[in-house]
Structure formats: C-alpha cells, structure tokens
Design a protein around this motif. Structure first.
Motif, mmCIF file in Angstrom:
data_model
loop_
_atom_site.group_PDB
_atom_site.id
_atom_site.type_symbol
_atom_site.label_atom_id
_atom_site.label_comp_id
_atom_site.label_asym_id
_atom_site.label_seq_id
_atom_site.Cartn_x
_atom_site.Cartn_y
_atom_site.Cartn_z
ATOM 1 N N PRO A 108 -4.160 23.687 19.976
ATOM 2 C CA PRO A 108 -5.366 23.994 19.126
ATOM 3 C C PRO A 108 -4.925 24.586 17.770
ATOM 4 O O PRO A 108 -5.419 24.071 16.627
ATOM 5 N N GLU A 109 -4.137 25.712 17.640
ATOM 6 C CA GLU A 109 -3.864 26.343 16.383
ATOM 7 C C GLU A 109 -3.319 25.505 15.427
ATOM 8 O O GLU A 109 -3.651 25.234 14.324
ATOM 9 N N PRO A 110 -2.109 24.669 15.947
ATOM 10 C CA PRO A 110 -1.463 23.821 14.734
ATOM 11 C C PRO A 110 -2.243 22.600 14.672
ATOM 12 O O PRO A 110 -2.115 22.321 13.366
ATOM 13 N N LEU A 111 -2.754 22.134 15.489
ATOM 14 C CA LEU A 111 -3.869 20.951 15.097
ATOM 15 C C LEU A 111 -4.982 21.369 14.028
ATOM 16 O O LEU A 111 -5.233 20.824 13.249
ATOM 17 N N ALA A 112 -5.633 22.713 14.139
ATOM 18 C CA ALA A 112 -6.371 23.108 13.166
ATOM 19 C C ALA A 112 -5.691 23.452 11.698
ATOM 20 O O ALA A 112 -6.295 22.930 10.746
ATOM 21 N N THR A 113 -4.367 23.726 11.822
ATOM 22 C CA THR A 113 -3.546 23.957 10.669
ATOM 23 C C THR A 113 -3.244 22.810 9.856
ATOM 24 O O THR A 113 -3.483 22.505 8.552
ATOM 25 N N ALA A 114 -2.956 21.672 10.777
ATOM 26 C CA ALA A 114 -2.859 20.244 10.273
ATOM 27 C C ALA A 114 -4.161 19.582 9.690
ATOM 28 O O ALA A 114 -4.013 19.117 8.753
ATOM 29 N N ALA A 115 -5.181 19.895 10.236
ATOM 30 C CA ALA A 115 -6.627 19.618 9.731
ATOM 31 C C ALA A 115 -6.835 20.169 8.205
ATOM 32 O O ALA A 115 -7.260 19.385 7.439
ATOM 33 N N ARG A 116 -6.610 21.224 8.204
ATOM 34 C CA ARG A 116 -6.814 21.892 6.853
ATOM 35 C C ARG A 116 -5.653 21.582 5.841
ATOM 36 O O ARG A 116 -6.332 21.313 4.576
ATOM 37 N N PHE A 117 -4.695 21.463 6.334
ATOM 38 C CA PHE A 117 -3.652 20.894 5.389
ATOM 39 C C PHE A 117 -4.174 19.367 4.970
ATOM 40 O O PHE A 117 -4.232 19.273 3.508
ATOM 41 N N ALA A 118 -4.491 18.669 5.743
ATOM 42 C CA ALA A 118 -4.900 17.218 5.260
ATOM 43 C C ALA A 118 -6.182 17.414 4.665
ATOM 44 O O ALA A 118 -6.397 16.652 3.513
ATOM 45 N N TRP A 119 -7.098 18.025 4.847
ATOM 46 C CA TRP A 119 -8.358 18.130 4.049
ATOM 47 C C TRP A 119 -8.084 18.751 2.822
ATOM 48 O O TRP A 119 -8.359 18.045 1.655
ATOM 49 N N GLU A 120 -7.085 19.822 2.519
ATOM 50 C CA GLU A 120 -6.888 20.277 1.241
ATOM 51 C C GLU A 120 -5.992 19.053 0.415
ATOM 52 O O GLU A 120 -6.384 19.003 -0.815
ATOM 53 N N MET A 121 -5.112 18.531 1.008
ATOM 54 C CA MET A 121 -4.509 17.572 0.296
ATOM 55 C C MET A 121 -5.458 16.196 -0.040
ATOM 56 O O MET A 121 -5.347 15.902 -1.430
ATOM 57 N N VAL A 122 -6.293 15.649 0.837
ATOM 58 C CA VAL A 122 -7.167 14.734 0.251
ATOM 59 C C VAL A 122 -7.985 15.212 -0.956
ATOM 60 O O VAL A 122 -8.458 14.540 -1.900
ATOM 61 N N GLN A 123 -8.431 16.491 -0.878
ATOM 62 C CA GLN A 123 -9.199 17.152 -2.072
ATOM 63 C C GLN A 123 -8.333 17.166 -3.364
ATOM 64 O O GLN A 123 -8.880 16.922 -4.427
ATOM 65 N N GLU A 124 -7.104 17.381 -3.269
ATOM 66 C CA GLU A 124 -6.280 17.537 -4.466
ATOM 67 C C GLU A 124 -6.063 16.079 -4.956
ATOM 68 O O GLU A 124 -6.118 15.746 -6.208
ATOM 69 N N ILE A 125 -5.814 15.101 -3.949
ATOM 70 C CA ILE A 125 -5.755 13.789 -4.308
ATOM 71 C C ILE A 125 -6.867 13.259 -5.142
ATOM 72 O O ILE A 125 -6.747 12.578 -6.074
ATOM 73 N N ASP A 126 -8.167 13.511 -4.496
ATOM 74 C CA ASP A 126 -9.426 13.207 -5.150
ATOM 75 C C ASP A 126 -9.507 13.602 -6.428
ATOM 76 O O ASP A 126 -9.955 12.908 -7.548
ATOM 77 N N LYS A 127 -8.934 14.970 -6.821
ATOM 78 C CA LYS A 127 -9.345 15.269 -8.048
ATOM 79 C C LYS A 127 -8.340 14.633 -9.141
ATOM 80 O O LYS A 127 -8.740 14.652 -10.214
ATOM 81 N N GLN A 128 -7.217 14.324 -8.506
ATOM 82 C CA GLN A 128 -6.256 13.409 -9.468
ATOM 83 C C GLN A 128 -6.636 12.098 -9.752
ATOM 84 O O GLN A 128 -6.311 11.409 -10.844
ATOM 85 N N GLY A 129 -7.476 11.606 -9.110
ATOM 86 C CA GLY A 129 -7.948 10.057 -8.952
ATOM 87 C C GLY A 129 -8.759 9.695 -10.064
ATOM 88 O O GLY A 129 -8.795 8.646 -10.834
ATOM 89 N N TYR A 136 0.819 -1.222 -0.104
ATOM 90 C CA TYR A 136 -0.096 0.031 -0.068
ATOM 91 C C TYR A 136 0.686 1.236 -0.064
ATOM 92 O O TYR A 136 2.064 1.221 0.444
ATOM 93 N N ARG A 137 0.292 2.476 -0.443
ATOM 94 C CA ARG A 137 1.036 3.481 -0.180
ATOM 95 C C ARG A 137 0.514 4.200 1.136
ATOM 96 O O ARG A 137 -0.602 3.924 1.628
ATOM 97 N N GLY A 138 1.440 4.856 1.676
ATOM 98 C CA GLY A 138 1.073 5.497 2.798
ATOM 99 C C GLY A 138 1.822 6.858 3.100
ATOM 100 O O GLY A 138 2.666 7.279 2.351
ATOM 101 N N ILE A 139 1.174 7.918 4.059
ATOM 102 C CA ILE A 139 1.704 8.928 4.132
ATOM 103 C C ILE A 139 1.437 9.176 5.916
ATOM 104 O O ILE A 139 0.511 8.931 6.414
ATOM 105 N N CYS A 140 2.496 10.107 6.338
ATOM 106 C CA CYS A 140 2.456 10.175 7.549
ATOM 107 C C CYS A 140 2.547 11.975 7.717
ATOM 108 O O CYS A 140 3.459 12.395 7.125
ATOM 109 N N LEU A 141 1.522 12.666 8.411
ATOM 110 C CA LEU A 141 1.920 13.968 8.360
ATOM 111 C C LEU A 141 2.020 14.525 9.647
ATOM 112 O O LEU A 141 1.591 13.764 10.721
#
Length: 70
Positions: free
Chosen positions: A49-70, A20-25
């Motif tokens: 809380p602030e860095p956690l929110a930033t990480a959540a936004r980054f992960a969400w944007e990354m998932v959206q980008e990956i989904d576009k490429q799929g 499998y492919r995997g990623i660790c943020l």
C-alpha cells in the motif's frame, strides 16, 4: 518524489506507433530494478500500500504539472 528515465518501449509502443504520446510509470526498488516486472509473481498479492500511495501522489502531481503547461 523523483523520477528518472527507464528505457521501456513495449508498454506504450501501441500508442507511439499511432502518433500519440505515452508514459509508463513504474516503481523501482532500492537497487534500481523493476521489482516483479512481468514475472510470474507480478500480481496483486505483492502490491504494498505505501509504494502504491506514493505512485498515486506522483502521478497526480505530474498530471497537475502537465495541465499547467497545457
């Protein structure tokens, strides 16, 4: 938000060994280190809380980008 390669294999090694492919943020501190990473003080009381929110936004944007490429 930005990212950079950090060579850490043990976090996704089980996935990779099974083909499998995997990623660790992770969040790096201002000096580029993994603050609290696998240390005795790596616990919920040190999560900010602030860095956690930033990480959540980054992960969400990354998932959206990956989904576009799929």
């Amino acid at each position: 938000m930005s990212g950079r390669d950090v060579v850490i294999t043990e976090e996704v090694l089980t996935l990779r060994r099974r083909g499998y492919r995997g990623i660790c943020l992770v969040g790096l501190d201002d000096d580029g280190w993994l603050h609290y990473w696998h240390r005795y003080d790596d616990n919920a009381s040190n999560i900010k809380p602030e860095p956690l929110a930033t990480a959540a936004r980054f992960a969400w944007e990354m998932v959206q980008e990956i989904d576009k490429q799929g």
